[in-house]
Design a protein around this motif. Structure first.
Motif, short mmCIF file in Angstrom:
data_model
loop_
_atom_site.label_atom_id
_atom_site.label_comp_id
_atom_site.label_asym_id
_atom_site.label_seq_id
_atom_site.Cartn_x
_atom_site.Cartn_y
_atom_site.Cartn_z
N ASP A 152 -7.01 -34.11 -3.30
CA ASP A 152 -8.05 -34.90 -3.92
C ASP A 152 -7.77 -34.98 -5.57
O ASP A 152 -8.17 -35.85 -6.00
CB ASP A 152 -9.24 -34.30 -3.50
CG ASP A 152 -10.03 -34.83 -2.30
OD1 ASP A 152 -9.24 -35.64 -1.53
OD2 ASP A 152 -11.15 -34.45 -2.21
N LEU A 153 -7.57 -33.94 -6.11
CA LEU A 153 -7.40 -33.72 -7.43
C LEU A 153 -6.13 -34.78 -7.85
O LEU A 153 -6.28 -35.28 -8.84
CB LEU A 153 -7.05 -32.33 -7.79
CG LEU A 153 -8.12 -31.44 -8.05
CD1 LEU A 153 -7.61 -30.06 -8.08
CD2 LEU A 153 -9.08 -31.94 -8.86
N ILE A 154 -5.06 -34.72 -7.07
CA ILE A 154 -3.92 -35.69 -7.48
C ILE A 154 -4.34 -37.14 -7.28
O ILE A 154 -4.08 -37.93 -8.12
CB ILE A 154 -2.83 -35.47 -6.44
CG1 ILE A 154 -2.29 -33.96 -6.67
CG2 ILE A 154 -1.84 -36.30 -6.65
CD1 ILE A 154 -1.56 -33.67 -8.03
N ILE B 161 -11.36 -37.38 -11.79
CA ILE B 161 -12.28 -36.29 -11.33
C ILE B 161 -13.64 -36.66 -11.03
O ILE B 161 -14.32 -36.60 -10.06
CB ILE B 161 -11.97 -35.09 -12.01
CG1 ILE B 161 -10.37 -34.49 -11.61
CG2 ILE B 161 -12.88 -33.96 -11.23
CD1 ILE B 161 -10.16 -33.24 -12.25
N GLY B 162 -14.19 -36.93 -12.16
CA GLY B 162 -15.61 -37.49 -12.22
C GLY B 162 -15.77 -38.55 -11.16
O GLY B 162 -16.77 -38.61 -10.44
N LEU B 173 -13.01 -32.61 -2.82
CA LEU B 173 -13.40 -32.24 -4.45
C LEU B 173 -14.57 -32.12 -4.57
O LEU B 173 -15.36 -31.43 -5.40
CB LEU B 173 -12.91 -33.53 -5.21
CG LEU B 173 -13.17 -33.42 -6.58
CD1 LEU B 173 -12.54 -32.02 -7.19
CD2 LEU B 173 -12.06 -34.38 -7.39
N ALA B 174 -15.57 -33.10 -3.98
CA ALA B 174 -17.15 -32.98 -4.14
C ALA B 174 -17.85 -31.65 -3.89
O ALA B 174 -18.51 -31.19 -4.46
CB ALA B 174 -17.75 -34.20 -3.30
N GLU B 180 -12.48 -22.84 -8.74
CA GLU B 180 -11.17 -23.05 -8.15
C GLU B 180 -10.43 -24.40 -8.74
O GLU B 180 -9.30 -24.53 -9.30
CB GLU B 180 -11.02 -23.32 -6.83
CG GLU B 180 -9.88 -23.17 -5.91
CD GLU B 180 -9.91 -23.39 -4.53
OE1 GLU B 180 -8.98 -23.36 -3.68
OE2 GLU B 180 -11.25 -23.40 -3.72
N VAL B 181 -11.47 -25.26 -8.87
CA VAL B 181 -10.96 -26.80 -9.53
C VAL B 181 -10.55 -26.62 -11.05
O VAL B 181 -9.40 -27.04 -11.33
CB VAL B 181 -12.00 -27.61 -9.57
CG1 VAL B 181 -11.75 -29.12 -10.47
CG2 VAL B 181 -12.52 -28.05 -8.09
N CYS B 182 -11.01 -25.74 -11.96
CA CYS B 182 -10.67 -25.54 -13.16
C CYS B 182 -9.37 -24.76 -12.95
O CYS B 182 -8.62 -25.04 -13.82
CB CYS B 182 -11.56 -24.47 -13.80
SG CYS B 182 -12.93 -25.02 -14.66
#
Lengths: 204, 204
Positions: A152-154, B161-162, B173-174, B180-182
């Motif tokens: 998802d991040l990619i 990402i936003g 992602l949501a 973890e995302v950071c």
DNA sequence: GTTGGTTGTAAGCGTCTGCTTACAAAAGGT
DNA sequence: ACCTTTTGTAAGCAGACGCTTACAACCAAC
């Protein structure tokens, strides 16, 4: 150019195609909300009532233009090439309309249309649909247990790059050499997807 | 609660504020095009003609809501914390409206408003403006000669990402843990911005 | 209490929107 | 020739849009 068939003057299939093409271009240029059915019909050179006869509504035409084309394209690409292929597709969209006509010139306008239409339900739905398919494929490129998050991040990065380059037209990215962008992005992406193939040196 | 002033029943400053707040919320929820001046006025509890008296046009109100607030916030953050701060601001926007009222609850609705409004000239302009400021700051975090490109790419990632998390609401992602995302993003970003401070372990 | 500027409201203007309808022209089968 | 179906058009509907105008209610100064 030369059609062996004697050129029908009334051709449903042809006007359907004309409508789809016109819609694709306009949605990509202006987004969903700012594109009117009258614009589309005018560009296609047909009466606007035909749009409703053939597609039912503006929304259904939008779906046809974005989701269908996008999905078809994606399914033909092997997973480990998907990121680079999508990235290059994005980067190939140079500034300005380039050579509008022509055969090979039909680019990733579908994604662009989607990018310009965020916010409405219209694009959000098909966006999620496309996104899930892409993410599922990218997730096969890592063994980490947060594979879904990583892909998802990619994917988010791709969206952002498309947005920044083609819509916002931020200077450095919009004018950058695709090779360099690929290099930077893929190197960073490999931090998350360890099965990404290593970049090959362009010329030895 | 207790105002020492005897509570004016007609208060231009207060209705101006009410209009700005209502506009911020609605633009963030629905984007520029899908938000009407009647919606804004209704939410603010005032007549819609006042919107034009105080701001001139819908467009000028949008500018006030997005660009001004966003710029002010950014300039208060030191460069090496900017990426993480912005990222956390983005991630703090959980699904659902959370606790709408309250003092500290005023989040990054400005960025969200911008994200939902891409396509129109409206958001593109202010977006580019904000973007250039952010990019300039991020570019100080690397000595590479393509610093501008690198910071644009990082910025693009934040946008994406936003978009993915708050608008498209892609599942993984949501719903992901901000920590973890950071971790993932900052580690990858350090491939491009070598002066990013190393992540500290959350708890020893 | 009158005056004069400020704050608020109700109503509506002109335009655009997605979509529908009524009808004409062409094509195709018999 | 005839009739039916398909393809195209012109006109318009009902509602929404951004924005303006005419006017009422309020408040401070004198």
């Amino acid at each position: 150019m030369s059609a062996d068939r004697p050129e029908r003057r009334r051709d449903a299939a042809a006007t359907r195609r004309a409508l789809v093409d016109a819609a694709a271009a306009l949605f990509a240029d202006r987004g969903y909300e700012r594109t009117t059915v009258r614009d589309i019909a005018a560009r296609a050179g047909v009466n606007q009532a035909l749009l409703f006869r053939y597609f039912g509504s503006k929304q259904l035409l939008f779906n046809e233009v974005t989701a269908i084309a996008g999905l078809r394209r994606m399914r033909e690409t092997p997973p480990e090439e998907l990121l680079e292929t999508a990235l290059r597709g994005l980067l190939a969209t140079g500034p300005g309309p380039a050579s509008e006509v022509g055969e090979g010139a039909r680019r990733d306008r579908a994604l662009e249309a989607f990018l310009r239409s965020t916010g409405g339900d219209a694009a959000t739905r098909t966006g999620r649909l496309l996104g899930q398919e892409y993410a599922a494929v990218l997730a096969t490129l890592t063994d980490a247990d947060d594979a879904a998050l990583r892909s998802d991040l990619i994917l988010a990065w791709l969206l952002g790059i498309g947005l920044t380059r083609n819509v916002v037209r931020q200077e450095a990215l919009a004018g950058a050499d695709p090779e360099e962008v690929c290099d930077l992005v893929l190197r960073a992406a490999r931090t998350m997807l360890e099965k990404l193939p290593p970049r090959q040196e362009p010329e030895p």
